[in-house]
Write an enzyme that holds these catalytic residues in place. Structure first.
Site, PDB file in Angstrom:
ATOM      1  N   SER A 137      -3.120   7.014  32.883  1.00  0.00           N
ATOM      2  CA  SER A 137      -1.758   7.083  31.805  1.00  0.00           C
ATOM      3  C   SER A 137      -1.331   5.834  30.908  1.00  0.00           C
ATOM      4  O   SER A 137      -1.613   4.975  32.229  1.00  0.00           O
ATOM      5  CB  SER A 137      -0.782   7.620  32.773  1.00  0.00           C
ATOM      6  OG  SER A 137       0.383   7.971  32.453  1.00  0.00           O
ATOM      7  N   TYR A 150       5.758   8.270  40.190  1.00  0.00           N
ATOM      8  CA  TYR A 150       4.723   8.689  38.734  1.00  0.00           C
ATOM      9  C   TYR A 150       3.660   7.212  38.838  1.00  0.00           C
ATOM     10  O   TYR A 150       2.254   7.229  38.263  1.00  0.00           O
ATOM     11  CB  TYR A 150       4.644  10.149  37.809  1.00  0.00           C
ATOM     12  CG  TYR A 150       3.884  10.176  37.407  1.00  0.00           C
ATOM     13  CD1 TYR A 150       2.942  10.912  38.274  1.00  0.00           C
ATOM     14  CD2 TYR A 150       3.110   9.750  36.172  1.00  0.00           C
ATOM     15  CE1 TYR A 150       1.340  11.125  36.903  1.00  0.00           C
ATOM     16  CE2 TYR A 150       2.541   9.905  35.487  1.00  0.00           C
ATOM     17  CZ  TYR A 150       1.573  10.897  35.695  1.00  0.00           C
ATOM     18  OH  TYR A 150       0.076  11.081  35.148  1.00  0.00           O
TER      19      TYR A 150
HETATM   20  O1  NJP Z   1      -2.478  18.609  35.263  1.00  0.00           O
HETATM   21  P1  NJP Z   1      -2.437  20.199  35.460  1.00  0.00           P
HETATM   22  P2  NJP Z   1      -2.962  17.725  33.846  1.00  0.00           P
HETATM   23  N1  NJP Z   1      -6.925  18.204  44.710  1.00  0.00           N
HETATM   24  O2  NJP Z   1      -1.324  20.625  36.141  1.00  0.00           O
HETATM   25  C1  NJP Z   1      -5.108  20.036  40.201  1.00  0.00           C
HETATM   26  C2  NJP Z   1      -3.322  12.550  33.908  1.00  0.00           C
HETATM   27  N2  NJP Z   1      -2.297  13.076  32.547  1.00  0.00           N
HETATM   28  O3  NJP Z   1      -4.402  18.260  33.318  1.00  0.00           O
HETATM   29  O4  NJP Z   1      -5.130  22.039  42.845  1.00  0.00           O
HETATM   30  C3  NJP Z   1      -7.452  18.571  43.424  1.00  0.00           C
HETATM   31  O5  NJP Z   1      -2.866  20.767  34.207  1.00  0.00           O
HETATM   32  C4  NJP Z   1      -5.098  20.838  39.606  1.00  0.00           C
HETATM   33  O6  NJP Z   1      -5.531  21.903  40.173  1.00  0.00           O
HETATM   34  P3  NJP Z   1      -5.789  22.778  41.622  1.00  0.00           P
HETATM   35  C5  NJP Z   1      -2.300  13.666  35.321  1.00  0.00           C
HETATM   36  O7  NJP Z   1      -1.632  12.185  36.009  1.00  0.00           O
HETATM   37  C6  NJP Z   1      -1.477  13.933  31.922  1.00  0.00           C
HETATM   38  O8  NJP Z   1      -2.053  17.278  32.642  1.00  0.00           O
HETATM   39  O9  NJP Z   1      -6.281  23.841  41.902  1.00  0.00           O
HETATM   40  N3  NJP Z   1      -6.658  19.046  42.600  1.00  0.00           N
HETATM   41  C7  NJP Z   1      -5.185  21.120  38.104  1.00  0.00           C
HETATM   42  O10 NJP Z   1      -7.062  21.381  37.830  1.00  0.00           O
HETATM   43  C8  NJP Z   1      -3.875  14.145  35.804  1.00  0.00           C
HETATM   44  O11 NJP Z   1      -3.950  12.627  36.616  1.00  0.00           O
HETATM   45  C9  NJP Z   1       0.022  14.138  30.983  1.00  0.00           C
HETATM   46  O12 NJP Z   1      -4.160  23.724  41.440  1.00  0.00           O
HETATM   47  C10 NJP Z   1      -5.882  18.543  42.557  1.00  0.00           C
HETATM   48  C11 NJP Z   1      -5.125  19.658  38.055  1.00  0.00           C
HETATM   49  O13 NJP Z   1      -5.133  18.924  39.182  1.00  0.00           O
HETATM   50  C12 NJP Z   1      -4.665  14.140  34.570  1.00  0.00           C
HETATM   51  O14 NJP Z   1      -3.571  13.930  33.515  1.00  0.00           O
HETATM   52  C13 NJP Z   1       0.157  12.459  31.004  1.00  0.00           C
HETATM   53  C14 NJP Z   1      -4.707  18.275  43.872  1.00  0.00           C
HETATM   54  C15 NJP Z   1      -3.821  19.538  37.428  1.00  0.00           C
HETATM   55  O15 NJP Z   1      -3.537  20.383  35.837  1.00  0.00           O
HETATM   56  C16 NJP Z   1      -4.369  16.341  34.363  1.00  0.00           C
HETATM   57  O16 NJP Z   1      -3.665  16.683  34.336  1.00  0.00           O
HETATM   58  C17 NJP Z   1      -0.778  11.634  31.278  1.00  0.00           C
HETATM   59  C18 NJP Z   1      -5.103  18.557  44.732  1.00  0.00           C
HETATM   60  N4  NJP Z   1      -4.341  17.719  45.565  1.00  0.00           N
HETATM   61  C19 NJP Z   1      -1.090  11.595  32.258  1.00  0.00           C
HETATM   62  N5  NJP Z   1      -3.319  18.889  42.977  1.00  0.00           N
HETATM   63  C20 NJP Z   1      -0.047  14.856  30.342  1.00  0.00           C
HETATM   64  N6  NJP Z   1       0.336  15.942  30.446  1.00  0.00           N
HETATM   65  O17 NJP Z   1       1.626  15.030  29.845  1.00  0.00           O
HETATM   66  C21 NJP Z   1      -4.252  19.100  41.790  1.00  0.00           C
HETATM   67  O18 NJP Z   1      -0.457  10.085  30.890  1.00  0.00           O
HETATM   68  N7  NJP Z   1      -5.019  19.089  41.552  1.00  0.00           N
END
Ligand code: NJP
Length: 236
Positions: A137, A150
């Site tokens: 990030s 975070y």
């Molecule tokens: O978030 P979201 P993003 N084990 O909530 C999965 C970074 N980022 O796409 O577990 C395995 O739509 C969850 O799937 P499920 C952020 O920190 C974002 O934005 O099946 N998987 C879903 O597919 C992150 O590293 C922003 O519910 C796990 C996914 O993760 C990355 O971008 C800004 C899990 C999350 O999808 C992708 O996040 C920034 C686990 N324990 C950085 N827990 C932003 N969105 O503004 C969750 O600077 N998941």
């Protein structure tokens, strides 16, 4: 000799877009998510003609991570690309932050990256090649208020990747981070497509950055791509 990629957190959001983009480039996939939604996403990708292994696993659980990578190696025989994308976040003052919330973000965002990276390295070392891309990030480079837990996880990830990159360089393994600003996803209990996110980064912007890193000429490492919406304050 098609490439094989593992994408974590691919159920939805940026991870799903990264998987979709890699598939369009002819990469075979193993996708990981902690909820059952991962299987729906796999089905969607399969319907578009890709080869996808669907793995429901929590990246913060050592046993589940080991199992998922074993299944992937048994199925494909190698892993060329690992995309550490799974991540969670919440935003509140430090006094409002519970110990459970602190532990949860560190488990997924930091320990998760450690567990998956550790698991993929032996086979990459054997193949003398591999690319590990971690979605960190812009807050991993500059702190923001009301996001101490975070922010701390993403600073930690940056240090982890920087250290391991030097350990594995001699094996032809390259590591980089994509450091985005606000992306329109489901992050932090939000929904994709909300009107206030109109000017935010799109998931395809992240997929494009990952694709550039993964397909860079073999003699170079793209260490870091930092990107943010033009409407957002410049990261400092
Ligand atoms: O978030 P979201 P993003 N084990 O909530 C999965 C970074 N980022 O796409 O577990 C395995 O739509 C969850 O799937 P499920 C952020 O920190 C974002 O934005 O099946 N998987 C879903 O597919 C992150 O590293 C922003 O519910 C796990 C996914 O993760 C990355 O971008 C800004 C899990 C999350 O999808 C992708 O996040 C920034 C686990 N324990 C950085 N827990 C932003 N969105 O503004 C969750 O600077 N998941």
């Amino acid at each position: 000799n098609e490439k094989v990629a593992v994408v974590t957190g691919a159920s939805r959001g940026a991870g799903k877009a990264i998987a979709t983009r890699l598939m369009a480039e002819g990469v075979k996939l193993a996708i990981i998510g902690s909820s059952e939604q991962i299987h729906e996403t796999s089905k969607e990708l399969n319907e578009n003609g890709g080869e996808v292994l669907s793995l429901q696993a929590d990246v913060s659980d050592e046993h589940q991570v080991k199992e998922a990578f074993k299944k992937t190696l048994d199925h494909y025989g190698k892993i060329d690309i690992l995309v550490n994308n799974a991540g969670v976040g919440f935003f509140k003052t430090v006094e409002e932050t519970t110990t459970e919330e602190w532990d949860k973000v560190f488990s997924v965002n930091t320990k998760g990256v450690f567990l998956t990276t550790r698991e993929v390295l032996p086979s990459m070392k054997e193949n003398k090649s591999g690319t590990i891309i971690t979605i960190s990030s812009d807050v991993g480079r500059r702190a923001i208020p009301n996001g101490s837990a975070y922010t701390a996880t993403k600073y930690a990830v940056q240090g982890f990747i920087g250290s391991v990159a030097q350990e594995v360089q001699e094996y032809g393994i390259r590591m980089g981070t994509v450091n985005p600003g606000a992306i329109d996803t489901y992050f932090a209990d939000s929904n994709q497509g909300e009107t206030h996110k109109e000017d935010w980064l799109k998931v395809d912007d992240i997929a494009e950055a990952v694709c550039y890193m993964a397909s860079a000429a073999k003699h170079m490492v793209v260490d870091e791509i930092m990107l943010h919406p033009l409407s957002q304050e410049y990261p400092r």
